[in-house]
Design an enzyme around this catalytic site. Structure first.
Site, PDB file in Angstrom:
ATOM      1  N   ASP A   1     -19.841 -12.895 -12.358  1.00 53.58           N
ATOM      2  CA  ASP A   1     -20.471 -11.655 -12.105  1.00 53.58           C
ATOM      3  C   ASP A   1     -21.943 -11.808 -12.292  1.00 53.58           C
ATOM      4  O   ASP A   1     -22.437 -12.146 -13.480  1.00 53.58           O
ATOM      5  CB  ASP A   1     -19.846 -10.374 -12.943  1.00 53.58           C
TER       6      ASP A   1
ATOM      7  N   GLU B   1     -21.709 -14.894  -8.248  1.00 51.44           N
ATOM      8  CA  GLU B   1     -22.328 -13.742  -7.448  1.00 51.44           C
ATOM      9  C   GLU B   1     -23.649 -13.848  -7.689  1.00 51.44           C
ATOM     10  O   GLU B   1     -24.318 -13.645  -8.530  1.00 51.44           O
ATOM     11  CB  GLU B   1     -21.750 -12.646  -7.991  1.00 51.44           C
TER      12      GLU B   1
HETATM   13  C1  GLC Z   1     -21.226  -6.850  -9.820  1.00 51.42           C
HETATM   14  C2  GLC Z   1     -19.855  -6.319  -9.400  1.00 51.42           C
HETATM   15  C3  GLC Z   1     -19.982  -4.796  -9.091  1.00 51.42           C
HETATM   16  C4  GLC Z   1     -20.472  -4.320 -10.415  1.00 51.42           C
HETATM   17  C5  GLC Z   1     -21.778  -4.937 -11.067  1.00 51.42           C
HETATM   18  C6  GLC Z   1     -21.925  -4.493 -12.532  1.00 51.42           C
HETATM   19  O1  GLC Z   1     -22.165  -6.790  -8.856  1.00 51.42           O
HETATM   20  O2  GLC Z   1     -19.353  -7.030  -8.097  1.00 51.42           O
HETATM   21  O3  GLC Z   1     -18.714  -4.176  -8.817  1.00 51.42           O
HETATM   22  O4  GLC Z   1     -20.485  -3.125 -10.671  1.00 51.42           O
HETATM   23  O5  GLC Z   1     -21.592  -6.254 -10.979  1.00 51.42           O
HETATM   24  O6  GLC Z   1     -21.155  -5.405 -13.250  1.00 51.42           O
END
Ligand code: GLC
Length: 531
Positions: free
Chosen positions: A201, A265
């Site tokens: 994440d 991500e």
């Molecule tokens: C990432 C996740 C999202 C979440 C954020 C904070 O972007 O995909 O769903 O709210 O991180 O953890």
């Protein structure tokens, strides 16, 4: 060439566990529910299942606020049920990827409770604590991505802590070696239990500026039309150079085990994104490529972004493509049901690992959420801008029955009214349903070396047509996608080509004879095997 890895040839399928299958009638999906649907996933033809967070959590951000990194939330099940799931996933010939959330914990995590106890706590430095600024307010201008200042005042200890998202999600201090060690142990905990890798994440945001400098304003910001944090360029809160060292360390931990994958991500322009492969390809195996989520849906824009991505990739860096996830509108809502089928062909024929989002294979669209049923904290904090992510997180549609076969009671988010026809049970019987198209595409992809491993070559086209070749030593496929509403005559002869039609998005062409031209209908995509 060395044998391809599973995460290169296979397709990743994202499951949002709250919304896949409920097994205990509480209206929320769970691990035994996922286990009961493995047959479906295996038949679909995907290689790996990625589960959004399943850890104990107050669910302020639906699991992206972790209170314990090495257990399972009772809503989802138990550690024993997790172990059973790992075994069953393997028995079905698939892999399991977990979501790792290292940037922040829940404010109920024991580490944070300890850290906020006093300024001299041994864990004080595990989070980002700062004195007030000269005016007594927040230490600098950094903004939360869920609205408001990113600094939360803590009266008891007279300091602010930093939270890139909710105040219930304090950011960890990744410059602290103890934090790193503790988090790498978390990775090992799950790797030893047999997980095949992690989706990490907000990987690009782990390190913040050590001089705490103000972020600069973003020119052209349209207040009231986009979320408040878009008013700044996150120069000092994201993509800091030092983060690369953390990525390399994570990769080394993952590499202590065989055949595991590290996915990041990362929302960055392509030229910055590719840095996350690591200078020596010692970073993430797959820095998520989100270009298709943000692109205008026309042939020129997409051709350009593919070229730009292909050109930016480092030598040996393996590409990947994402069409949807739990943070954005579903593809069928972004581009409409007809173009969603074209998008399916695009995703599954581009060079690199595709990631699918559960339910997109059914053509699921965003579900309208009545105001009183809104769950997403982003929507609650920043109302009126349609930033809510609930519409794309509604339950998987299995049947035409009550609650779409997801649960026996009203689920945590409403079921789409479209579920009467858009569901697995109905679509399995239809020869041209989105599900049948996806299964066929996945089958074709698995059986074709050109599609899984072959080269990518753009074919120059005009107007609404997007065309490219995928070539392996033994075969060459032409993918031609009509992104517009007008028919198009694809003259293969003028391209010095002829070939056999393998698939059309319309699923109604039986002709296997060798063709010198293909009449593409509106919104039609085809795969042609060149002879
Ligand atoms: C990432 C996740 C999202 C979440 C954020 C904070 O972007 O995909 O769903 O709210 O991180 O953890």
């Amino acid at each position: 060439m060395t044998a391809p890895k599973w995460w290169q040839s296979g397709v990743i399928y994202q499951i949002y566990p709250r919304s896949f299958q409920d097994s205990n009638a509480d209206g929320i999906g769970d691990l035994p529910g996922v286990a009961s649907r493995l047959e479906y996933c295996a038949r679909l033809g995907v290689e790996a299942l990625w589960l959004s967070p399943i850890y104990p959590s107050p669910m302020a951000d639906f699991g992206y606020d972790v209170a314990d990194y090495t257990d399972v939330d009772p809503i989802f099940g138990t550690l024993a049920q997790f172990d059973a799931l790992v075994t069953q996933v393997k028995r079905h010939g698939m892999k399991l990827i977990l979501d790792f959330v290292p940037n922040h914990t829940s404010d109920r995590h024991p580490w944070f409770l300890e850290s906020r106890r006093s300024r001299t706590s041994p864990k004080r430095d595990w989070y980002l604590w700062r004195d007030p600024g000269p005016d007594g307010g927040p230490p600098n201008n950094w903004l939360s991505q869920f609205g408001g200042s990113a600094w939360q005042w803590d009266a008891a200890t007279g300091q602010y802590y930093y939270h890139a998202f909710l105040s219930a999600q304090p950011d960890l201090n990744w410059r602290n070696p103890e934090v790193r060690d503790a988090m790498y142990e978390v990775l090992r905990f799950w790797l030893r239990r047999g997980v095949d890798g992690f989706r990490v994440d907000v990987l690009w945001q782990l390190i913040k500026d050590d001089r705490w400098r103000d972020n600069p304003p973003r020119p052209g910001y349209r207040a009231g039309h986009e979320p408040p944090h878009h008013s700044q360029i996150p120069l000092y809160t994201a993509d800091r150079p030092e983060v690369q060292q953390v990525v390399a360390e994570m990769r080394r931990v993952v590499d202590e085990f065989e055949e595991r994958v590290l996915i990041g991500e990362i929302y960055l322009p392509v030229e910055r994104l590719v840095a996350y492969y690591g200078a020596q390809l010692d970073g993430a195996h797959l820095p998520f490529n989100f270009r298709l989520l943000q692109s205008p849906w026309n042939a020129r824009a997409i051709a350009t972004l593919i070229d730009r991505y292909e050109r930016a990739l480092p030598a040996g860096g393996w590409p990947n493509w994402v069409l949807g996830n739990h943070d954005i509108a579903r593809i069928a809502s972004r581009v409409g049901p007809l173009q969603a089928r074209v998008a399916a062909v695009l995703l599954l024929t581009l060079r690199g690992t595709p990631t699918m989002y559960y339910g997109d294979e059914l053509g699921m669209t965003d579900t309208t959420i009545p105001p009183e049923r809104v769950q997403d904290p982003f929507e609650k904090n920043v109302p009126g801008l349609a930033v809510g992510r609930d519409p794309s997180r509604t339950p998987m549609q299995w049947t035409s029955g009550e609650y779409a076969g997801f649960s026996t009671r009203a689920p945590w988010l409403p079921i789409s009214s479209a579920s009467a026809v858009v569901n697995v049970e109905v679509e399995e019987r239809e020869t041209s349903s989105p599900l049948t198209l996806y299964r066929e595409l996945l089958r074709l992809r698995r059986s074709s070396e050109a599609l899984t491993l072959g080269s990518y070559e753009p074919v120059a086209m005009t107007g609404d047509l997007l065309a490219y070749l995928r070539r392996s030593p033994r075969s060459c496929l032409l993918i031609a996608l009509n992104l517009g509403p007008a028919p198009f005559e694809l003259d293969l002869a003028s391209l010095r080509m002829k070939g056999r039609l393998l698939l059309s998005t319309h699923m109604d062409r039986e002709d296997r004879s060798v063709l010198a031209d293909v009449a593409l209908r509106a919104d039609e995509g085809v795969i042609v095997e060149l002879t």
